[in-house]
Design a protein around this motif. Structure first.
Motif, PDB file in Angstrom:
ATOM      1  N   ASP A 122      31.519  59.030  30.905  1.00 50.27           N
ATOM      2  CA  ASP A 122      32.861  58.720  31.406  1.00 50.27           C
ATOM      3  C   ASP A 122      33.175  57.231  31.203  1.00 50.27           C
ATOM      4  OD1 ASP A 122      33.126  61.331  32.128  1.00 50.27           O
ATOM      5  OD2 ASP A 122      32.953  60.995  34.295  1.00 50.27           O
ATOM      6  N   ASP A 123      32.186  56.379  31.437  1.00 50.54           N
ATOM      7  CA  ASP A 123      32.403  54.934  31.285  1.00 50.54           C
ATOM      8  C   ASP A 123      32.773  54.583  29.844  1.00 50.54           C
ATOM      9  OD1 ASP A 123      31.857  54.523  33.931  1.00 50.54           O
ATOM     10  OD2 ASP A 123      29.794  53.840  33.633  1.00 50.54           O
ATOM     11  N   GLU A 124      32.114  55.213  28.876  1.00 45.72           N
ATOM     12  CA  GLU A 124      32.413  54.956  27.465  1.00 45.72           C
ATOM     13  C   GLU A 124      33.830  55.403  27.115  1.00 45.72           C
ATOM     14  OE1 GLU A 124      27.986  55.390  25.398  1.00 45.72           O
ATOM     15  OE2 GLU A 124      29.208  57.176  25.774  1.00 45.72           O
ATOM     16  N   ILE A 125      34.209  56.571  27.600  1.00 46.56           N
ATOM     17  CA  ILE A 125      35.536  57.109  27.301  1.00 46.56           C
ATOM     18  C   ILE A 125      36.623  56.236  27.910  1.00 46.56           C
ATOM     19  CG2 ILE A 125      37.075  59.065  27.724  1.00 46.56           C
ATOM     20  CD1 ILE A 125      34.600  60.866  27.582  1.00 46.56           C
ATOM     21  N   VAL A 126      36.438  55.877  29.172  1.00 47.97           N
ATOM     22  CA  VAL A 126      37.432  55.043  29.860  1.00 47.97           C
ATOM     23  C   VAL A 126      37.535  53.673  29.185  1.00 47.97           C
ATOM     24  CG1 VAL A 126      37.923  53.804  31.998  1.00 47.97           C
ATOM     25  CG2 VAL A 126      37.261  56.210  32.080  1.00 47.97           C
ATOM     26  N   ALA A 127      36.401  53.112  28.804  1.00 50.11           N
ATOM     27  CA  ALA A 127      36.395  51.783  28.164  1.00 50.11           C
ATOM     28  C   ALA A 127      37.200  51.807  26.872  1.00 50.11           C
ATOM     29  CB  ALA A 127      34.960  51.333  27.894  1.00 50.11           C
ATOM     30  N   GLU A 128      37.042  52.844  26.054  1.00 52.05           N
ATOM     31  CA  GLU A 128      37.806  52.892  24.805  1.00 52.05           C
ATOM     32  C   GLU A 128      39.288  53.100  25.074  1.00 52.05           C
ATOM     33  OE1 GLU A 128      38.431  55.795  21.032  1.00 52.05           O
ATOM     34  OE2 GLU A 128      36.473  54.834  21.198  1.00 52.05           O
TER      35      GLU A 128
ATOM     36  N   TRP B 131      35.884  62.649  21.277  1.00 49.17           N
ATOM     37  CA  TRP B 131      34.595  62.103  21.646  1.00 49.17           C
ATOM     38  C   TRP B 131      33.538  63.196  21.690  1.00 49.17           C
ATOM     39  CZ3 TRP B 131      32.638  57.280  23.590  1.00 49.17           C
ATOM     40  CH2 TRP B 131      33.484  56.207  23.288  1.00 49.17           C
ATOM     41  N   PRO B 132      32.287  62.855  21.375  1.00 49.58           N
ATOM     42  CA  PRO B 132      31.213  63.858  21.455  1.00 49.58           C
ATOM     43  C   PRO B 132      30.993  64.300  22.893  1.00 49.58           C
ATOM     44  CG  PRO B 132      30.303  61.653  21.093  1.00 49.58           C
ATOM     45  CD  PRO B 132      31.787  61.535  20.917  1.00 49.58           C
ATOM     46  N   ALA B 133      30.430  65.473  23.045  1.00 50.67           N
ATOM     47  CA  ALA B 133      30.250  66.054  24.374  1.00 50.67           C
ATOM     48  C   ALA B 133      29.343  65.213  25.258  1.00 50.67           C
ATOM     49  CB  ALA B 133      29.685  67.472  24.245  1.00 50.67           C
TER      50      ALA B 133
END
Length: 219
Positions: free
Chosen positions: A90-96, A84-86
């Motif tokens: 956190d919400d985007e990362i957890v969702a994926e 993932w880009p820097a």
């Protein structure tokens, strides 16, 4: 009949066949287990809280990057489709991570529910069941949360007149103390969120499994 119930209850059809499973562990227990198992080789016999201080202050030169990665949201990283880009939140990362977990794995097990997890796995993947029709063999999946007998972390002067040191075992408890636990939690916030989603999904699997089991017994 049981296969029909299984497909209906778990949402399988001819285009969504069973393909894989994963077993997640509570992030605190997972990190502590890794640390106990690799205390010397990975972490040079330092306290885990000291290792986290080195990470926070970017002073980890000489430490293996894979060993350090095991201490920080490792389960989430394993569930992502790509780096993932820097600037990702956190919400985007957890969702994926959660979406990939639910969409790719047919069964999501929990180490803390290992007995039931193996029952669900055996029902879903018959070839890894405890018993197989036509065979007297019985297989099980034990959970052994043990550390090496001797991590060689404590050095003492030899008493036999020879040069060098003697190494002995640094006995670490089965569970971290409060300070260490808080440090693990602080560095694994994403894993904690993903794990909670896995727990909720496991509850649904349990309902489906028990309903299917009851239906099979009535047939």
């Amino acid at each position: 009949a049981s296969d029909v119930y299984k497909r209906q209850r778990l949402g399988w059809d001819d285009t969504n066949r069973i393909k894989a499973f994963t077993v997640l562990r509570h992030p605190v227990d997972r990190v502590w287990s890794m640390y106990r198992f690799e205390t010397r080789m990975c972490y040079n016999c330092k306290n885990l809280t000291d290792i986290y201080d080195l990470i926070d202050n970017d002073k980890t030169y000489g430490y293996d990057t894979l060993c350090l990665a095991q201490l920080q949201n490792h389960e989430t990283a394993n569930l992502l489709s790509s780096d993932w880009p820097a600037n990702a939140t956190d919400d985007e990362i957890v969702a994926e991570a959660i979406e990939n977990m639910k969409s790719f794995f047919t069964v999501i097990g929990l180490t803390e529910e290992l007995v039931l997890s193996t029952e669900i796995l055996g029902s879903t993947f018959p070839w890894i069941n405890k018993t197989v029709e036509g065979s007297l063999e019985r297989c099980s999946l034990p959970h052994d949360n043990s550390a090496p007998i001797n991590n060689h972390c404590i050095l003492s002067n030899r008493t036999d007149g020879r040069k060098g040191y003697l190494s002995s075992h640094w006995d670490l408890p089965d569970h971290p103390d409060e300070k260490t636990r808080l440090a693990i939690e602080r560095h694994n916030q994403l894993d904690l969120r993903v794990y909670e989603a896995a727990v909720q999904y496991f509850k649904l699997q349990k309902i489906a499994f028990e309903a299917n089991k009851a239906d099979s017994e009535r047939v």
